[in-house]
Design a protein around this motif. Sequence first.
Motif, PDB file in Angstrom:
ATOM      1  N   ILE A 156       9.665  39.884   2.991  1.00 27.79           N
ATOM      2  CA  ILE A 156       8.545  40.804   3.059  1.00 27.79           C
ATOM      3  C   ILE A 156       7.408  40.113   3.788  1.00 27.79           C
ATOM      4  O   ILE A 156       7.124  38.935   3.523  1.00 27.79           O
ATOM      5  CB  ILE A 156       8.073  41.232   1.655  1.00 27.79           C
ATOM      6  CG1 ILE A 156       9.228  41.852   0.866  1.00 27.79           C
ATOM      7  CG2 ILE A 156       6.905  42.210   1.751  1.00 27.79           C
ATOM      8  CD1 ILE A 156       9.929  40.915  -0.076  1.00 27.79           C
ATOM      9  N   CYS A 157       6.786  40.833   4.728  1.00 31.70           N
ATOM     10  CA  CYS A 157       5.613  40.304   5.420  1.00 31.70           C
ATOM     11  C   CYS A 157       5.948  38.979   6.115  1.00 31.70           C
ATOM     12  O   CYS A 157       6.987  38.847   6.756  1.00 31.70           O
ATOM     13  CB  CYS A 157       4.480  40.171   4.412  1.00 31.70           C
ATOM     14  SG  CYS A 157       2.848  39.898   5.076  1.00 31.70           S
ATOM     15  N   THR A 158       5.104  37.959   5.956  1.00 24.24           N
ATOM     16  CA  THR A 158       5.341  36.680   6.633  1.00 24.24           C
ATOM     17  C   THR A 158       6.423  35.843   5.950  1.00 24.24           C
ATOM     18  O   THR A 158       6.692  34.719   6.390  1.00 24.24           O
ATOM     19  CB  THR A 158       4.047  35.864   6.733  1.00 24.24           C
ATOM     20  OG1 THR A 158       3.488  35.698   5.426  1.00 24.24           O
ATOM     21  CG2 THR A 158       3.038  36.553   7.638  1.00 24.24           C
ATOM     22  N   GLY A 159       7.050  36.399   4.937  1.00 21.62           N
ATOM     23  CA  GLY A 159       8.227  35.725   4.387  1.00 21.62           C
ATOM     24  C   GLY A 159       9.300  35.595   5.456  1.00 21.62           C
ATOM     25  O   GLY A 159      10.147  34.692   5.393  1.00 21.62           O
ATOM     26  N   SER A 160       9.249  36.476   6.456  1.00 24.54           N
ATOM     27  CA  SER A 160      10.204  36.404   7.556  1.00 24.54           C
ATOM     28  C   SER A 160      10.024  35.136   8.385  1.00 24.54           C
ATOM     29  O   SER A 160      10.968  34.665   9.029  1.00 24.54           O
ATOM     30  CB  SER A 160      10.073  37.623   8.466  1.00 24.54           C
ATOM     31  OG  SER A 160       8.765  37.699   9.016  1.00 24.54           O
ATOM     32  N   ALA A 161       8.825  34.567   8.372  1.00 28.23           N
ATOM     33  CA  ALA A 161       8.596  33.307   9.089  1.00 28.23           C
ATOM     34  C   ALA A 161       9.394  32.186   8.446  1.00 28.23           C
ATOM     35  O   ALA A 161       9.982  31.343   9.135  1.00 28.23           O
ATOM     36  CB  ALA A 161       7.108  32.968   9.092  1.00 28.23           C
ATOM     37  N   VAL A 162       9.422  32.170   7.116  1.00 28.11           N
ATOM     38  CA  VAL A 162      10.209  31.166   6.393  1.00 28.11           C
ATOM     39  C   VAL A 162      11.695  31.390   6.657  1.00 28.11           C
ATOM     40  O   VAL A 162      12.439  30.440   6.928  1.00 28.11           O
ATOM     41  CB  VAL A 162       9.915  31.229   4.881  1.00 28.11           C
ATOM     42  CG1 VAL A 162      10.755  30.194   4.127  1.00 28.11           C
ATOM     43  CG2 VAL A 162       8.432  31.009   4.610  1.00 28.11           C
ATOM     44  N   LEU A 163      12.109  32.648   6.591  1.00 27.19           N
ATOM     45  CA  LEU A 163      13.511  32.973   6.857  1.00 27.19           C
ATOM     46  C   LEU A 163      13.887  32.574   8.284  1.00 27.19           C
ATOM     47  O   LEU A 163      14.956  31.988   8.515  1.00 27.19           O
ATOM     48  CB  LEU A 163      13.743  34.470   6.645  1.00 27.19           C
ATOM     49  CG  LEU A 163      15.150  35.009   6.885  1.00 27.19           C
ATOM     50  CD1 LEU A 163      16.171  34.294   6.001  1.00 27.19           C
ATOM     51  CD2 LEU A 163      15.192  36.516   6.643  1.00 27.19           C
ATOM     52  N   ALA A 164      13.006  32.857   9.234  1.00 28.91           N
ATOM     53  CA  ALA A 164      13.279  32.508  10.635  1.00 28.91           C
ATOM     54  C   ALA A 164      13.378  31.003  10.824  1.00 28.91           C
ATOM     55  O   ALA A 164      14.213  30.512  11.590  1.00 28.91           O
ATOM     56  CB  ALA A 164      12.186  33.078  11.533  1.00 28.91           C
ATOM     57  N   LYS A 165      12.539  30.260  10.099  1.00 31.35           N
ATOM     58  CA  LYS A 165      12.519  28.804  10.249  1.00 31.35           C
ATOM     59  C   LYS A 165      13.829  28.165   9.788  1.00 31.35           C
ATOM     60  O   LYS A 165      14.183  27.071  10.238  1.00 31.35           O
ATOM     61  CB  LYS A 165      11.344  28.219   9.458  1.00 31.35           C
ATOM     62  CG  LYS A 165      10.955  26.798   9.823  1.00 31.35           C
ATOM     63  CD  LYS A 165      10.411  26.716  11.241  1.00 31.35           C
ATOM     64  CE  LYS A 165       9.980  25.286  11.590  1.00 31.35           C
ATOM     65  NZ  LYS A 165       8.688  24.903  10.985  1.00 31.35           N
TER      66      LYS A 165
END
Length: 259
Positions: A156-165
């Motif tokens: 959700i939201c910028t949680g995708s940044a962690v997932l992408a990393k």
Amino acid sequence: MKILFTQENDKSRLLSRRTFMSAAATGTALTALSILPLTGMAETKTSQNNSSADEKKMILGMVVFEGFQLLDTFGPLEMFGALKDKVTIYMIGEKAGNIKSSAGPAVAVDYTFDNAPKLDIVMIPGGMGTRREVNNAPFLASFKSMAEATPHVASICTGSAVLAKTGLIDGLKATTNKRSYKWATSQGEKVKWVAQARWVEDGKYFTSSGISAGTDMALALIDKLFGRETAMKVANGAEYEWNTDPHHDPFAKLNGLVD
């Protein structure tokens, strides 16, 4: 002869040895025993049924960290929380204890990455804390391992940044918060970022736009897992007007991402 009764705590239901011997002398022992309630057997059967029901439930783990966004977390959990007969929810963190949100209120972690049960769904919210966690190697490694082993993964939201990393969504489509779009997308240059999307589904991965979009995405996942009728019942029960169109995203234009 020694007779054991399983209902030890309910003395009013037990025959004393003296009563039993007296009944035996008059030939009524079997009659006396026959009126004892079979609660032990009933409780065992009920316990087995409950255990079987629990085994059929999906397990959802929401990963939290210092500075997580409240609505990112509890919007989706409110939707899944309506499915108590189908889903069990746990809060998961890198460390045990209470974890503070970006707004201040804290939540208690049920499990850490090290002792969490096998999950069917794992979710990760956004929040200012994601700026730290994308550089937290142990956190990333643990989250990646959990996500790899879980059939359904959602951010959700910028949680995708962690997932992408983690590299898990390299080559896949995803979206993220539109106000933090530039920063979040920089965490995964191989991801096929979609600027205009309320949420995106690609394979086992669901990613949503900012904050409130996570609730729409959660209902979409409920739709996929349990059907449209169930998803609509959950939305209506929460008096939530579900945006069922994943492409409806006015915030992409509002933030200058599309013309």
